[in-house]
Write an enzyme that holds these catalytic residues in place. Structure first.
Site, PDB file in Angstrom:
ATOM      1  N   HIS A  95      -5.602  11.343   9.401  1.00 16.67           N
ATOM      2  CA  HIS A  95      -4.118  11.088   9.314  1.00 16.67           C
ATOM      3  C   HIS A  95      -3.444  11.450   8.245  1.00 16.67           C
ATOM      4  O   HIS A  95      -4.080  12.217   6.981  1.00 16.67           O
ATOM      5  CB  HIS A  95      -4.035  10.026   9.246  1.00 16.67           C
ATOM      6  CG  HIS A  95      -4.562   8.276   8.713  1.00 16.67           C
ATOM      7  ND1 HIS A  95      -3.544   8.012   7.482  1.00 16.67           N
ATOM      8  CD2 HIS A  95      -5.496   9.071   7.920  1.00 16.67           C
ATOM      9  CE1 HIS A  95      -4.046   7.664   6.827  1.00 16.67           C
ATOM     10  NE2 HIS A  95      -5.519   7.502   6.982  1.00 16.67           N
ATOM     11  N   ASN A 112       9.064   0.621   7.146  1.00 15.99           N
ATOM     12  CA  ASN A 112       9.429   1.355   6.683  1.00 15.99           C
ATOM     13  C   ASN A 112      10.505   0.917   5.795  1.00 15.99           C
ATOM     14  O   ASN A 112      10.773  -0.073   4.761  1.00 15.99           O
ATOM     15  CB  ASN A 112       9.887   2.677   7.488  1.00 15.99           C
ATOM     16  CG  ASN A 112       9.313   2.982   8.627  1.00 15.99           C
ATOM     17  OD1 ASN A 112       7.984   3.376   8.810  1.00 15.99           O
ATOM     18  ND2 ASN A 112       9.704   4.065   9.904  1.00 15.99           N
TER      19      ASN A 112
END
Length: 516
Positions: A83, A155
């Site tokens: 990832h 985020n």
């Protein structure tokens, strides 16, 4: 978009002993234990799936159901993948307020100290990406609570590009490199977003200097989605969380980016590690905004729309996060930590946010694919409490499970459900549907954000955004995007039109035809 287009060993041993002793007792039937999910959180009902009313379809938000099926489907060894790049650190979260009026989650009891692992990341680039890239920054926190692991996966920006998870694969495909050239292309990005007017708000934020944080320490974070907070009486409210950096916010201006990147492609990682090693532990205050269910319809927008901020809703401080330890092994911690929005504990539930609902499945499914069926038993992901369930075998299973009973219910080896962990009841109306939300309000908040920026930052936004818009050759895509920004704010649109050399009259006409 340049760039956007462009453990603790002691704890691990202790946890292993706790898990093994718990499983041994379970296998012998010595006493009835509480049935849990893989993150250690208790199971409220193992007999019935969550449905939309008495006769409606089964809900994707039933994390326990999905996890049982996922684990069963993966009892044979699967492939795994890597990832994107990221940086992590250990720390603690201390609750400074008692939120028992809102949530029965024990981590929110005043003075409770909860171990955490935090992972920062860039979203679009792969492992070779730079930390100066224009991109949202992941701000994911794994809380090792007394009731299992709770992951707040958010985020640095408080909103997202899209409001429905069905568009997530399309969006990522558009933002990733061209499958023919392997180069990230504004042509493809704005071709996609010219069909997604709700992205105007997020694009404005990402192309502002907030899209290039100076360091991980000097950026805020957000849950992005509203979560349900449920108290001991079964009453729930919707809460949106924000991490506020005690170091203050600092971002890179356009001219700073090549200078910083020229010195290091991992400047933010170096900055974080150096600060921790020097004893200058970075800290963030956690705040929450609350909306009652009966007040959701009082807003001009849908508060459960991930493209919106809750302007004017008061904030309440919850506690403080401090990062105080660099991982001993990058791969075993930062690379293998597996965050999932479905890792919830009693008192915290998923809201009906359409983007979040899809993430409940996609994130944990990705972790199963990437790390294997037993990823939550890795030391960095292992909960502090015993894991007691019938999810067995699969890749890298080291649980040491014993006993013949791998099903429930059973008289031979009893486990019990925890009524405190049952899901709250959501009143429902209407029929099943596939329609967009009623209150879109696609452009207003983008304009409000633009007007709130200082003059210099508005100038930087125009430079950043126009630089990529100039590379869009398809005139329909270009003019559609320009009309979105004009609709958000006329000055914003006019400045972009001038910067890219477009026809202001045509853009103004297109903007006039748009509806919020």
């Amino acid at each position: 978009m340049s760039n956007l287009l462009a453990s603790r060993p002691g704890r691990a041993v202790l946890c292993g002993l706790v898990v093994l002793s718990g499983l041994a007792a379970f296998a012998t039937g010595a006493h009835a234990q509480t049935l849990t999910k893989d993150n250690g959180a208790p199971v409220g009902d193992n007999q019935n799936s969550q449905t939309a009313g008495p006769n409606g379809p089964t809900l994707l938000q039933d994390v326990h159901l999905v996890q049982k099926l996922q684990r069963f489907d993966r009892e044979r060894i699967p492939e795994r993948v890597v990832h994107a790049t990221g940086t992590g650190a250990h720390g603690t979260f201390t609750a400074t307020d008692d939120l028992s009026d809102l949530s029965k989650a024990k981590l929110f009891a005043r003075d409770t100290v909860t171990p955490v692992f935090v992972r920062f990341s860039t979203v679009i680039p792969g492992r070779s990406g730079t930390e100066t890239t224009r991109d949202p920054r992941g701000f994911a926190v794994k809380f090792y609570t007394q009731e299992g692991n709770f992951d707040m996966v958010g985020n640095n920006l408080p909103i997202f590009f899209i409001r429905d998870a069905i568009k997530f694969p399309d969006m990522i495909h558009a933002l990733k490199p061209d499958p023919v050239t392997n180069v990230q292309e504004p042509e493809r990005v704005f071709d996609f977003f010219s069909h997604i007017p709700e992205a105007t708000h997020m694009l404005t934020r990402v192309y502002s200097n907030l899209g290039t944080p100076a360091s991980y320490r000097e950026m805020n974070g957000s849950s992005v989605h509203a979560l349900k907070l449920v108290n001991a009486r079964g009453e729930y409210v919707y809460g949106k969380f924000t991490w506020k950096s005690r170091q203050g916010e600092r971002n890179l201006r356009p001219q700073d980016i090549p200078v910083v990147q020229g010195k290091s492609t991992s400047h933010a990682t170096v900055d974080l590690y150096d600060a921790i090693k020097a004893g200058k532990f970075p800290a963030w205050d956690l705040t929450v905004q609350i909306i009652k269910p009966q007040d959701l319809d009082k807003f001009a927008f849908d508060p459960l729309d991930a493209t919106k901020v809750w302007t004017g809703v008061p904030e309440r401080k919850v506690g403080t996060l401090v990062l105080n330890k660099v991982p001993d092994n990058f791969f075993e911690s930062t690379e293998q930590v597996a965050m999932a929005p479905g890792n919830l504990v009693p008192g915290i539930e998923a809201s009906e946010d359409r983007m979040l609902q899809g993430r409940l499945f996609s994130y944990i499914d990705t972790q199963h694919h990437r790390l294997g069926a037993n990823f939550q038993s890795l030391p960095i992901n292992r909960p502090l409490v015993p894991v007691v369930n019938n999810n067995i075998d699969g890749a890298a299973n080291t649980s040491g499970r014993k006993g013949s009973v791998n099903y429930e219910p059973s008289r031979l080896a009893q486990v019990k459900e925890d009524p405190n962990a049952r899901a709250s009841a959501l009143p429902l109306t209407g029929t099943t549907q596939q329609q967009r939300i009623a209150k879109t309000l696609n452009f207003q908040q983008a304009g409000e954000f633009y007007r709130a920026l200082p003059a210099q930052e508005r100038d930087d936004l125009i430079v950043n955004l126009a630089g990529d818009l100039k590379r869009v050759k398809n005139q329909d895509s270009l003019y559609t995007m320009l009309s979105y920004f004009w609709k958000a704010d006329a000055d914003y649109g006019k400045r972009l039109v001038k910067a890219v050399g477009a026809d202001s009259g045509k853009v103004a006409t297109l903007a006039a035809g748009l509806k919020e």
